[in-house]
Design an enzyme around this catalytic site. Structure first.
Site, PDB file in Angstrom:
ATOM      1  N   SER A  79      70.171 -13.071 -67.297  1.00 48.78           N
ATOM      2  CA  SER A  79      69.565 -14.342 -67.601  1.00 48.78           C
ATOM      3  C   SER A  79      68.250 -14.558 -66.803  1.00 48.78           C
ATOM      4  O   SER A  79      67.383 -13.700 -66.693  1.00 48.78           O
ATOM      5  CB  SER A  79      70.596 -15.501 -67.217  1.00 48.78           C
ATOM      6  OG  SER A  79      70.105 -16.571 -67.856  1.00 48.78           O
ATOM      7  N   ASP A 176      71.269 -15.049 -78.471  1.00 46.95           N
ATOM      8  CA  ASP A 176      71.819 -15.387 -77.353  1.00 46.95           C
ATOM      9  C   ASP A 176      71.945 -17.015 -76.979  1.00 46.95           C
ATOM     10  O   ASP A 176      71.075 -17.999 -77.662  1.00 46.95           O
ATOM     11  CB  ASP A 176      70.372 -15.182 -76.414  1.00 46.95           C
ATOM     12  CG  ASP A 176      70.538 -15.439 -75.084  1.00 46.95           C
ATOM     13  OD1 ASP A 176      70.858 -16.652 -74.695  1.00 46.95           O
ATOM     14  OD2 ASP A 176      70.491 -14.493 -74.199  1.00 46.95           O
ATOM     15  N   HIS A 244      75.906 -14.918 -73.716  1.00 47.31           N
ATOM     16  CA  HIS A 244      74.573 -14.784 -72.863  1.00 47.31           C
ATOM     17  C   HIS A 244      75.215 -14.069 -71.632  1.00 47.31           C
ATOM     18  O   HIS A 244      75.988 -14.604 -71.001  1.00 47.31           O
ATOM     19  CB  HIS A 244      74.151 -16.390 -72.779  1.00 47.31           C
ATOM     20  CG  HIS A 244      73.330 -16.393 -71.711  1.00 47.31           C
ATOM     21  ND1 HIS A 244      71.815 -16.101 -71.955  1.00 47.31           N
ATOM     22  CD2 HIS A 244      72.923 -16.822 -70.288  1.00 47.31           C
ATOM     23  CE1 HIS A 244      71.153 -16.391 -71.127  1.00 47.31           C
ATOM     24  NE2 HIS A 244      71.633 -16.881 -70.196  1.00 47.31           N
TER      25      HIS A 244
END
Ligand SMILES: *[C@@H]1O[C@H](CO)[C@@H](O)[C@H](O)[C@H]1NC(C)=O
Ligand SMILES: *[C@@H]1O[C@H](CO)[C@@H](O)[C@H](O)[C@H]1NC(C)=O
Ligand SMILES: *[C@@H]1O[C@H](CO)[C@@H](O)[C@H](O)[C@H]1NC(C)=O
Ligand SMILES: *[C@@H]1O[C@H](CO)[C@@H](O)[C@H](O)[C@H]1NC(C)=O
Ligand SMILES: *[C@@H]1O[C@H](CO)[C@@H](O)[C@H](O)[C@H]1NC(C)=O
Length: 303
Positions: A79, A176, A244
């Site tokens: 991330s 995502d 994610h």
């Protein structure tokens, strides 16, 4: 929308290729992937943004502890941490011995400069305001900022990727969940909540919503095409799961039932790339064809 909840840099991941590596986690709380350097002062509030300096301090702390003698290293993160690897990869490599094998991996950090469902550039404006607030532009890749008419866009991986010289692996889901919820369908673009059910359960999406998600996947693949074709030392794993972050949990990284493309787990794909065993560029078929997905919604917090 914020980038503040995640990050990590991991100088080594799990089993078996990386089982005996040292692993260091860099905790993250600066809000801009270790790139900020500014003082904000509007008369009533003073805020110090020091992400870039924190990055430099951590690396200088680690060098004498062994990092400076590493023979193999992998800078990775998920991330905002994945985004941090794009911005610091070449700098990381420069600190290590010239004969060391240094590579970088971004997990769920390939945030697209995409338009939302109301055709607004929501993420682009968010990034522009972040770059201004935290004084980021001077810390972005110079070869990128000197080329682009809007240098602040170099915060997006898609514009600066070609200027990174260290070997790179991009791991991302084409759907995502963070990008789906904050870039494609931010709350501001769905004030009536028409996407609420689809956001938490892909099976509840209407055919039109699925078509829009397929469009987002195609946009991501098109954006990655030059890298996929021309990066001889690069690797790719773009699967079609609603997720994610897939590298920091054994469940999705390397287990019998972990997500696979062409029967290869993420750990196997990354190992094949890191150790140059074979070309490792895997792109999944579109949703819902992949039966190995875990579809992690909401994505785990705190990664
Ligand atoms: C200064 O910025 C802070 C933080 O964004 C905000 O809460 C405050 O209202 C601002 N003050 C003025 C005078 O604009
Ligand atoms: C790199 O160079 C150092 C010093 O010259 C040497 O000790 C080390 O074994 C070399 N490492 C590799 C991986 O070749
Ligand atoms: C920019 O490109 C030049 C030539 O390719 C290279 O030597 C230099 O290290 C690059 N600078 C950055 C900041 O990546
Ligand atoms: C697009 O974004 C602007 C600025 O954030 C906002 O004022 C506008 O309402 C948005 N338009 C739509 C259709 O959501
Ligand atoms: C997939 O890989 C596993 C080992 O990871 C192997 O046992 C299995 O036979 C493979 N399946 C196919 C269809 O190739």
């Amino acid at each position: 929308m914020n980038f503040s909840s995640f990050l990590l840099i991991v100088l080594l991941i799990g089993v078996p290729d990386f089982y005996n590596w040292n692993r260091v986690k860099l905790r993250y709380c600066d809000g801009a992937s270790f790139t900020g350097d500014a003082i904000f002062d509007n008369g009533t509030t003073t805020l110090h943004f020091k992400g870039q300096k924190i990055w430099e301090a951590i690396i200088h702390d680690l060098l004498p502890k062994g990092l400076g003698k590493a023979r193999k290293a992998l800078l990775s993160g998920c991330s905002a941490g994945g985004l941090a690897t794009f911005h610091h990869c070449d700098n990381f490599a420069r600190h290590l011995p010239t004969n060391a094998s240094v590579k970088c991996l971004s997990d769920a950090g390939f945030f697209l400069d995409g338009r939302d469902v109301s055709f607004n550039h929501t993420i682009r404006y968010f990034v522009k305001s972040l770059v201004t607030l935290q004084g980021i532009e001077k810390n972005l890749n110079r070869n990128c900022t000197s080329t682009l008419f809007f240098p602040d866009l170099c915060f997006f991986p898609q514009y600066m990727l070609r200027y990174i010289s260290t070997p790179y692996f991009i791991l991302n889901s084409a759907y995502d969940v963070f990008q789906f919820h904050h870039i494609l369908v931010p709350p501001s673009a769905d004030t009536h909540g028409l996407w609420n059910k689809c956001k938490v359960d892909p099976a509840a999406c209407t055919p039109l919503q699925i078509a829009i998600l397929q469009g987002y996947r195609l946009e991501m693949l098109a954006t990655l095409r030059p890298f996929g074709i021309y990066s001889g030392r690069g690797g790719l794993f773009i699967n079609s799961c609603f997720a994610h972050c897939q590298s920091e949990s054994q469940d999705t990284w390397f287990q019998d039932d972990s997500p696979r493309i062409n029967n290869k787990t993420i750990a196997e794909a990354v190992g094949d790339w890191y150790f140059s065993r074979k070309i490792s560029k895997e792109i999944d078929c579109p949703y819902p064809c992949d039966t190995t997905c875990h579809n992690l919604i909401p994505y785990p917090r705190g990664q």
